[in-house]
Design a protein around this motif. Structure first.
Motif, short mmCIF file in Angstrom:
data_model
loop_
_atom_site.label_atom_id
_atom_site.label_comp_id
_atom_site.label_asym_id
_atom_site.label_seq_id
_atom_site.Cartn_x
_atom_site.Cartn_y
_atom_site.Cartn_z
N ILE A 134 33.15 37.70 32.69
CA ILE A 134 33.89 38.84 32.17
C ILE A 134 35.37 38.65 32.51
N ASN A 135 36.22 38.75 31.50
CA ASN A 135 37.65 38.46 31.65
C ASN A 135 38.34 39.30 32.72
N ALA A 136 37.85 40.46 33.02
CA ALA A 136 38.46 41.33 34.03
C ALA A 136 38.13 40.88 35.45
N ARG A 137 37.27 39.91 35.60
CA ARG A 137 36.83 39.44 36.92
C ARG A 137 37.73 38.31 37.41
N GLU A 138 39.02 38.58 37.59
CA GLU A 138 39.99 37.55 37.96
C GLU A 138 39.64 36.87 39.28
N ASP A 139 39.12 37.62 40.26
CA ASP A 139 38.75 37.02 41.54
C ASP A 139 37.60 36.04 41.38
N GLY A 161 27.97 49.20 23.60
CA GLY A 161 26.90 49.95 22.95
C GLY A 161 25.51 49.41 23.22
N ASP A 162 25.40 48.22 23.80
CA ASP A 162 24.11 47.64 24.14
C ASP A 162 23.91 47.79 25.65
N GLU A 163 23.23 48.84 26.05
CA GLU A 163 23.10 49.16 27.48
C GLU A 163 22.29 48.16 28.26
N ARG A 164 21.67 47.17 27.59
CA ARG A 164 21.00 46.09 28.34
C ARG A 164 22.01 45.30 29.17
N PHE A 165 23.28 45.37 28.79
CA PHE A 165 24.34 44.65 29.49
C PHE A 165 25.16 45.56 30.40
N GLY A 166 24.80 46.82 30.47
CA GLY A 166 25.52 47.76 31.30
C GLY A 166 26.32 48.73 30.46
N ILE A 167 26.90 49.70 31.15
CA ILE A 167 27.71 50.74 30.51
C ILE A 167 29.16 50.51 30.96
N PRO A 168 29.99 49.98 30.05
CA PRO A 168 31.37 49.65 30.41
C PRO A 168 32.18 50.87 30.83
N GLN A 169 33.01 50.69 31.83
CA GLN A 169 33.91 51.73 32.30
C GLN A 169 35.34 51.47 31.84
N ARG A 170 35.51 50.41 31.02
CA ARG A 170 36.81 50.02 30.46
C ARG A 170 36.58 49.60 29.01
N ASP A 171 37.64 49.61 28.23
CA ASP A 171 37.50 49.23 26.81
C ASP A 171 38.12 47.87 26.50
N ASP A 172 38.42 47.08 27.54
CA ASP A 172 39.09 45.80 27.32
C ASP A 172 38.27 44.60 27.79
N LEU A 173 36.96 44.73 27.84
CA LEU A 173 36.12 43.66 28.37
C LEU A 173 35.75 42.64 27.30
N ALA A 174 35.71 41.38 27.71
CA ALA A 174 35.25 40.28 26.87
C ALA A 174 34.69 39.22 27.82
N PHE A 175 33.95 38.28 27.27
CA PHE A 175 33.46 37.14 28.03
C PHE A 175 34.37 35.95 27.78
N GLU A 176 34.86 35.32 28.85
CA GLU A 176 35.69 34.14 28.71
C GLU A 176 34.88 32.90 29.05
N LEU A 177 35.02 31.86 28.25
CA LEU A 177 34.33 30.60 28.46
C LEU A 177 35.06 29.77 29.50
N LEU A 178 34.33 29.33 30.53
CA LEU A 178 34.84 28.40 31.53
C LEU A 178 34.03 27.11 31.40
N VAL A 179 34.69 25.97 31.60
CA VAL A 179 34.06 24.67 31.40
C VAL A 179 34.41 23.75 32.56
N LYS A 180 33.44 22.91 32.95
CA LYS A 180 33.69 21.89 33.97
C LYS A 180 33.09 20.58 33.51
N GLU A 181 33.87 19.51 33.63
CA GLU A 181 33.37 18.16 33.40
C GLU A 181 32.54 17.77 34.61
N LEU A 182 31.33 17.29 34.37
CA LEU A 182 30.44 16.93 35.48
C LEU A 182 30.53 15.46 35.85
N GLY A 183 31.15 14.65 35.02
CA GLY A 183 31.35 13.24 35.37
C GLY A 183 30.17 12.34 35.18
#
Length: 183
Positions: A134-139, A161-183
């Motif tokens: 979640i993009n708001a999870r900077e830490d 609107g899909d409560e299977r994922f929780g009830i948002p308390q903010r209107d600016d949430l998105a999922f950000e993709l993070l990637v790591k090369e495993l070598g």
């Protein structure tokens, strides 16, 4: 699939979760992210999401899905953490990562994610791990960056609107993709 994974140095052991683990896994995941119990750790989402993080059906689906593994992590026979690994073509997806809130901050997460990366490479011969945060999870994003993950800037909308994922308390949430090369 071999259900006995090699233990890493220390007290942790890893195994593939089974249907018998579903209730304990749901309780662990919920305790790490939602409600007052999650505030004992640092990975809480309680300030941005209320409601559930997962449910028995969602956890069971991960366990049963082909090309997917839900690793149960134990210490002295007690479930202390879990994470999902899923083979997605040329990469593996890492998700459903939870460490008991009372054990967070002691280095278990670093050890578990390293084992997850090793397992993904050994199981599927992938060279890259993907995850969404979640993009708001900077830490939390910063923690993953210290483990070698990089922000891609690619986002997908939060399922408002899909409560299977929780009830948002903010209107600016998105999922950000993070990637790591495993070598």
């Amino acid at each position: 699939m071999d259900t006995a994974l090699r233990p890493t140095p220390g007290e942790l052991t890893y195994r593939d979760a089974t249907a018998a683990d579903v209730d304990a896994l749901v309780a662990l995941i919920e305790s790490a992210y939602r409600g007052d119990s999650s505030r004992a750790g640092w990975t809480t989402e309680a300030d941005i999401l209320e409601g559930q993080r997962t449910d028995p059906q969602g956890v069971a689906a991960v366990i049963e899905k082909a090309e997917s593994r839900l690793l149960a992590v134990e210490r002295d026979g007690a479930l202390v953490a879990c994470c999902q690994l899923e083979h997605r073509g040329d990469h593996a997806y890492f998700g459903m990562f939870a460490v008991s809130p009372v054990l967070q901050g002691a280095g278990l997460g670093k050890e578990i994610i390293a084992e997850a990366e090793r397992t993904a490479r050994a199981t599927w011969d992938v060279r890259e791990m993907h995850m969404t945060v979640i993009n708001a999870r900077e830490d939390l994003i910063a923690w993953y960056e210290r483990r070698g993950y990089r922000r891609t800037g690619k986002t997908t909308p939060f399922p408002y609107g899909d409560e299977r994922f929780g009830i948002p308390q903010r209107d600016d949430l998105a999922f950000e993709l993070l990637v790591k090369e495993l070598g």
